[in-house]
Design an enzyme around this catalytic site. Structure first.
Site, PDB file in Angstrom:
ATOM      1  N   HIS A  14      -6.349   3.313  12.710  1.00 34.52           N
ATOM      2  CA  HIS A  14      -6.840   3.086  11.338  1.00 34.52           C
ATOM      3  C   HIS A  14      -8.358   2.962  11.234  1.00 34.52           C
ATOM      4  CE1 HIS A  14      -2.763   2.910   9.962  1.00 34.52           C
ATOM      5  NE2 HIS A  14      -2.484   2.024  10.890  1.00 34.52           N
ATOM      6  N   ARG A  53       3.044  11.551  15.602  1.00 35.09           N
ATOM      7  CA  ARG A  53       1.988  10.659  15.132  1.00 35.09           C
ATOM      8  C   ARG A  53       1.482   9.770  16.281  1.00 35.09           C
ATOM      9  NH1 ARG A  53       1.922   5.352  12.742  1.00 35.09           N
ATOM     10  NH2 ARG A  53       0.546   5.126  10.921  1.00 35.09           N
ATOM     11  N   SER A  58       1.903   0.201   7.971  1.00 35.16           N
ATOM     12  CA  SER A  58       1.457   1.366   8.750  1.00 35.16           C
ATOM     13  C   SER A  58       2.643   2.281   9.068  1.00 35.16           C
ATOM     14  CB  SER A  58       0.730   0.887  10.015  1.00 35.16           C
ATOM     15  OG  SER A  58       0.192   1.968  10.727  1.00 35.16           O
ATOM     16  N   LEU A  59       3.032   2.367  10.333  1.00 39.74           N
ATOM     17  CA  LEU A  59       4.209   3.138  10.742  1.00 39.74           C
ATOM     18  C   LEU A  59       5.434   2.810   9.885  1.00 39.74           C
ATOM     19  CD1 LEU A  59       6.183   4.494  12.906  1.00 39.74           C
ATOM     20  CD2 LEU A  59       6.158   2.266  14.012  1.00 39.74           C
ATOM     21  N   GLN A  88      -3.445   7.623   5.658  1.00 40.49           N
ATOM     22  CA  GLN A  88      -3.187   6.344   6.320  1.00 40.49           C
ATOM     23  C   GLN A  88      -3.673   6.315   7.779  1.00 40.49           C
ATOM     24  OE1 GLN A  88       0.506   5.539   8.217  1.00 40.49           O
ATOM     25  NE2 GLN A  88       1.143   4.216   6.549  1.00 40.49           N
ATOM     26  N   GLN A 113       3.935  -0.949  14.388  1.00 36.24           N
ATOM     27  CA  GLN A 113       3.771  -1.058  15.827  1.00 36.24           C
ATOM     28  C   GLN A 113       3.401  -2.484  16.226  1.00 36.24           C
ATOM     29  OE1 GLN A 113       2.000   2.462  17.245  1.00 36.24           O
ATOM     30  NE2 GLN A 113       1.585   1.688  19.277  1.00 36.24           N
TER      31      GLN A 113
END
Length: 318
Positions: free
Chosen positions: A204, A120, A95-96, A253, A15
């Site tokens: 996170h 998500r 991440s993503l 995560q 992102q």
């Protein structure tokens, strides 16, 4: 096209890499990219491709749209590379971006991945009311110092390292008050820069637990295969070798720290020497320059970068 002399790692962005127009050039020119966007539209039940290609930017910035949009643009670029005969030895995603990596490794189907990251994004957005959480980037300070600042600033609230991006940049996340205190402390204790980030939720960190619990139910319902190439998961900065390990890492995560710098260093230790950021933007390319400038890092997000990368890979294989 993978040569024995240089092992290729595909890196997939997360992102923050979104931009209106992303993927459009590749979709206009390559049927496989066009089909990827059409597949996303069908899986989601709305015109994601139109939002990617034309905006408006305000909508593209909504987390539950941003996440499937970046995934789709990344998978479209990866499929074009695959059609050109370029296969990675390693994959990793920020991440993503780890979902894009798993699509490339055959762990997850694209349709499952795109629906999951839509959820998500939605769950992450809904986990914390707007204004309750915040994130900030601390530049030019070692991880142990940043962790100490986060502990000192918490004062009973949540404040933790969310992204270990490079030796230069660590992002913290948590309650807005705690993050604000940490920014002040970082400035006082010698950080080059400490700035709040314009994000819609504190990603996170422990505040994301409600999102993690909801996402776990979705991921548990999906079928995961074993990866066909080496995947490094960023929550552990470790190789995941089974579908089950991949699923568990994607669940953890959500509240866990993105250990990007250690993940890239692991790829280098394992022999990756050519890195290609596959998808929109150049965020990971920029981080790579901070992690290890001696490694070649290329990008593929449009026609010009695709051709440049194909030429560079052909030259290294010659």
């Amino acid at each position: 096209m993978t040569s024995s002399t240089s092992s290729i790692a595909f890196l997939f962005p997360g992102q923050g890499s979104q931009a209106v127009g992303m993927g459009k050039e590749l979709a206009d020119k390559y049927p496989v990219a066009r089909r990827t966007f059409a597949e996303a539209d069908e899986a989601l039940g709305y015109g994601l491709s139109a939002l990617c290609f034309e905006g408006p930017e305000e909508q593209l910035k909504l987390t539950e749209i941003t996440q499937p949009a970046i995934l789709t643009a990344s998978v479209a670029a990866w499929r074009v590379l695959e059609e050109k005969g370029l296969k990675p030895d390693f994959v990793a995603g920020h991440s993503l971006g780890e979902y894009s990596a798993h699509v490339a490794a055959g762990t997850l189907t694209f349709a499952d991945a795109v629906r999951t990251v839509r959820n998500r994004g939605k769950y992450m957005q809904e986990a914390v009311p707007v204004g309750v959480g915040a994130m900030a980037a601390i530049v030019g300070m070692a991880l142990d110092k940043v962790s100490e600042i986060a502990r000192d600033a918490a004062q009973g609230e949540v404040c933790q390292a969310a992204n270990i991006n490079s030796p230069e940049q660590i992002v913290i996340s948590g309650n807005a008050g705690a993050v604000e205190r940490a920014v002040k402390l970082a400035a006082e204790r010698g950080a080059k820069k400490a700035v709040s980030l314009p994000v819609s939720a504190p990603f996170h960190c422990a505040l994301m637990q409600p999102a993690q619990d909801r996402l776990a139910a979705n991921l548990d319902a999906l079928s995961f295969g074993n990866p066909t190439c080496t995947v490094v998961c960023n929550v552990d900065a470790a190789v995941v070798e089974s579908g089950e390990a991949a699923r568990a890492a994607l669940i953890r995560q959500v509240t866990g720290t993105v250990r990007w710098e250690p993940s890239v260093r692991l790829l280098i230790d394992k022999g990756a020497s050519l890195f290609i950021e596959v998808g929109p933007g150049k965020v990971l390319w920029g981080l790579m320059r901070q992690i290890d400038r001696s490694k070649t890092c290329l990008t593929v997000g449009d026609e010009a970068s695709l051709q440049k990368t194909l030429a560079a890979v052909a030259a290294t294989a010659a």
